[in-house]
Design an enzyme around this catalytic site. Structure first.
Site, PDB file in Angstrom:
ATOM      1  N   HIS A 121      39.405  35.859  39.707  1.00 40.62           N
ATOM      2  CA  HIS A 121      40.602  35.099  39.330  1.00 40.62           C
ATOM      3  C   HIS A 121      41.607  36.093  38.736  1.00 40.62           C
ATOM      4  O   HIS A 121      41.203  37.080  38.127  1.00 40.62           O
ATOM      5  CB  HIS A 121      40.178  34.075  38.270  1.00 40.62           C
ATOM      6  N   ASP A 198      33.583  36.986  33.279  1.00 34.61           N
ATOM      7  CA  ASP A 198      34.451  35.824  33.305  1.00 34.61           C
ATOM      8  C   ASP A 198      33.557  34.599  33.515  1.00 34.61           C
ATOM      9  O   ASP A 198      33.080  34.356  34.625  1.00 34.61           O
ATOM     10  CB  ASP A 198      35.468  35.981  34.442  1.00 34.61           C
ATOM     11  N   GLN A 201      33.936  29.517  35.093  1.00 39.59           N
ATOM     12  CA  GLN A 201      33.359  28.518  36.002  1.00 39.59           C
ATOM     13  C   GLN A 201      31.851  28.383  35.849  1.00 39.59           C
ATOM     14  O   GLN A 201      31.250  27.527  36.491  1.00 39.59           O
ATOM     15  CB  GLN A 201      33.693  28.884  37.466  1.00 39.59           C
ATOM     16  N   LYS A 224      37.652  23.281  30.869  1.00 42.09           N
ATOM     17  CA  LYS A 224      36.882  23.106  32.108  1.00 42.09           C
ATOM     18  C   LYS A 224      35.499  22.515  31.825  1.00 42.09           C
ATOM     19  O   LYS A 224      34.698  22.351  32.738  1.00 42.09           O
ATOM     20  CB  LYS A 224      36.727  24.453  32.819  1.00 42.09           C
ATOM     21  N   CYS A 362      44.810  31.244  42.279  1.00 45.50           N
ATOM     22  CA  CYS A 362      44.939  32.409  41.391  1.00 45.50           C
ATOM     23  C   CYS A 362      43.990  33.517  41.810  1.00 45.50           C
ATOM     24  O   CYS A 362      43.374  34.174  40.948  1.00 45.50           O
ATOM     25  CB  CYS A 362      44.710  32.026  39.930  1.00 45.50           C
TER      26      CYS A 362
HETATM   27  N1  7TS Z   1      38.599  32.665  35.540  1.00 40.93           N
HETATM   28  C1  7TS Z   1      38.192  31.762  36.436  1.00 40.93           C
HETATM   29  C2  7TS Z   1      36.997  32.053  37.293  1.00 40.93           C
HETATM   30  C3  7TS Z   1      38.873  30.561  36.536  1.00 40.93           C
HETATM   31  O1  7TS Z   1      38.462  29.649  37.426  1.00 40.93           O
HETATM   32  C4  7TS Z   1      39.999  30.314  35.709  1.00 40.93           C
HETATM   33  C5  7TS Z   1      40.832  29.090  35.853  1.00 40.93           C
HETATM   34  C6  7TS Z   1      40.361  31.293  34.771  1.00 40.93           C
HETATM   35  C7  7TS Z   1      39.637  32.468  34.732  1.00 40.93           C
HETATM   36  C8  7TS Z   1      41.484  31.112  33.811  1.00 40.93           C
HETATM   37  O2  7TS Z   1      41.169  30.130  32.887  1.00 40.93           O
HETATM   38  P1  7TS Z   1      42.272  29.621  31.838  1.00 40.93           P
HETATM   39  O3  7TS Z   1      41.616  28.478  31.158  1.00 40.93           O
HETATM   40  O4  7TS Z   1      42.578  30.754  30.931  1.00 40.93           O
HETATM   41  O5  7TS Z   1      43.453  29.205  32.655  1.00 40.93           O
HETATM   42  N2  7TS Z   1      40.783  28.529  37.131  1.00 40.93           N
HETATM   43  C9  7TS Z   1      41.570  27.622  37.683  1.00 40.93           C
HETATM   44  C10 7TS Z   1      41.350  27.145  38.964  1.00 40.93           C
HETATM   45  O6  7TS Z   1      40.459  27.513  39.697  1.00 40.93           O
HETATM   46  N3  7TS Z   1      42.303  26.249  39.247  1.00 40.93           N
HETATM   47  O7  7TS Z   1      43.124  26.144  38.194  1.00 40.93           O
HETATM   48  C11 7TS Z   1      42.675  26.989  37.199  1.00 40.93           C
END
Ligand code: 7TS
Length: 408
Positions: A121, A198, A201, A224, A362
């Site tokens: 990501h 990371d 997920q 999430k 992303c």
């Molecule tokens: N890493 C992964 C694997 C992610 O899926 C996401 C967000 C992030 C980092 C960033 O997380 P945040 O909470 O800091 O935004 N993923 C997604 C997605 O898959 N669709 O919208 C956000």
């Protein structure tokens, strides 16, 4: 685990969208929130709200206890050694930026290497790309297997004694693969490198154990995993967090401020400048209680079954291309339908009340690797049912028909 019963805790799911019952298949972007979390936030603001770590008054003490109590819940949830290793951040993105800024930019030198993958990501990609640019370190990629997975063999071949940081996903938000983090950490440590994971997920969908994985840093977001937006976690091993420079400077994170220099509070507060995310932490604590009551293993099993059920049916639909591994896939399916742009597909699905994500997720380097510009993604969570999958499959068939008619 009974998903139909669990749905009752999620008021938002009980509504019609475009005259159809809502089928929410976008939990990979953000999950829905159970009433337990909503009520914990409500209770905090109605009865306990005050600033933390400063007052002698009762509300201040209550808020501090709830805030630090949430930190302890997170510690136990991911099996960190001590609560001081849990830093509250705005989310995964901020957590990873703290490490890229306060550790990588501080210690990397020209000739050092950051090793990652094109699956990441952007939040686990750009901070490292920019840290490499700023320090003169090399930015390199572990070659992927044909299905996009990361194998232990590939890591062994890619790593060298120049590698100082391995930055990698646990579960990809596009492919749904699970990277072999425990083995990667062992290999990295043999080469004197640290591993930054990371966990955005993975944490919502499976049991994670920091001491067992033995990774050095680990980041995730509450939103999430049934928690509120605006809060996430950076876990780090104490000795590395001690070495990492603070990310933000200001109130709450200092010990002494002199005219020309200052000293920082001990862990974890050195990284929590300003009034912290108090209600967010309370909400995250409630989300952890909720998930643990159901059981992470049960949630993982339920999602694997759903994904398998969905894959079997989607593979039958002509013109549907599915990305990622066939086996051992976590809670999401990314796909394309021949001759239909994923945004158009998602719009038609929405007209049937079905929420999926479309776009580059992303992960532009991964889209390039897959040789697509965009894709659609259905992502599942504990409240999804086989009926949701049936609705998706039927929606896909109708969407295909619609576009065939429009363009034939
Ligand atoms: N890493 C992964 C694997 C992610 O899926 C996401 C967000 C992030 C980092 C960033 O997380 P945040 O909470 O800091 O935004 N993923 C997604 C997605 O898959 N669709 O919208 C956000």
């Amino acid at each position: 685990m009974n998903a139909k019963e669990i749905r009752q805790y999620f008021p938002i799911l009980n509504q019609q969208i475009n005259d159809h019952p809502l089928v929410y298949l976008d939990s990979g972007a953000s999950s829905q929130k159970p009433i337990q979390v909503i009520e914990a936030l409500d209770k905090y603001y109605k009865y306990d709200n005050a600033n933390v770590h400063r007052g002698v008054h009762t509300l201040g003490n209550r808020a501090t206890d709830e805030f630090e109590g949430a930190r302890e819940k997170v510690r136990a949830f991911i099996n960190a050694r001590e609560a001081a290793e849990i830093i509250f951040t705005r989310g995964t993105t901020t957590a990873l930026n703290i490490v890229a800024s306060g550790y990588a930019r501080t210690y990397l030198q020209p000739g050092d290497e950051i090793l990652t993958t094109v699956v990441e990501h952007h939040s686990n990609f750009i901070p490292w790309q920019q840290a490499a640019k700023a320090t003169g370190a090399t930015f390199s990629f572990i070659p992927l297997a044909e299905d996009g997975t990361v194998t232990v063999e590939a890591v062994k071949q890619a790593i060298s004694d120049k590698t100082k940081i391995v930055a990698i996903h646990y579960i990809s938000n596009v492919l749904g693969d699970t990277a072999p983090i425990k083995e990667i950490a062992q290999i990295a440590h043999q080469h004197g490198a640290i591993v930054v994971v990371d966990g955005a997920q993975s944490t919502p969908h499976k049991k994670v154990d920091m001491q067992d994985l033995d990774c050095d840093f680990y980041a995730f977001s509450a939103h999430k995993m049934c928690g509120p937006t605006g809060i996430g976690v950076l876990y780090g091993k104490r000795e590395l967090l001690e070495k990492t420079e603070p990310f933000e400077f200001g109130g709450e994170m200092i010990d002494f401020v002199e005219l020309y220099d200052s000293t920082w509070k001990e862990l974890p507060w050195k990284f929590e400048g300003g009034t912290p995310i108090i209600a967010g932490a309370v909400g995250l604590g409630a989300a952890i209680d909720f998930l643990q009551e159901i059981g992470l293993d049960e949630i993982e099993q339920h999602e694997k079954k759903l994904v398998q059920y969905a894959l079997e049916q989607m593979e039958q639909i002509e013109g549907v291309a599915i990305y990622g591994p066939k086996q051992n896939r976590s809670s999401l399916i990314t796909f394309n339908v021949t001759d239909v742009h994923p945004h158009d597909l998602a719009t038609v699905l929405d007209s049937y009340g079905i929420a999926v994500r479309a776009g580059h997720h992303c992960a532009q380097p991964l889209m390039r690797w897959l040789k697509v510009t965009a894709s659609a993604r259905a992502s599942f969570y504990l409240y999804n049912t086989e009926e949701d999958v049936d609705a998706l499959v039927s929606g896909l068939k109708k969407a295909k028909e619609y576009f065939n008619n429009v363009f034939s």
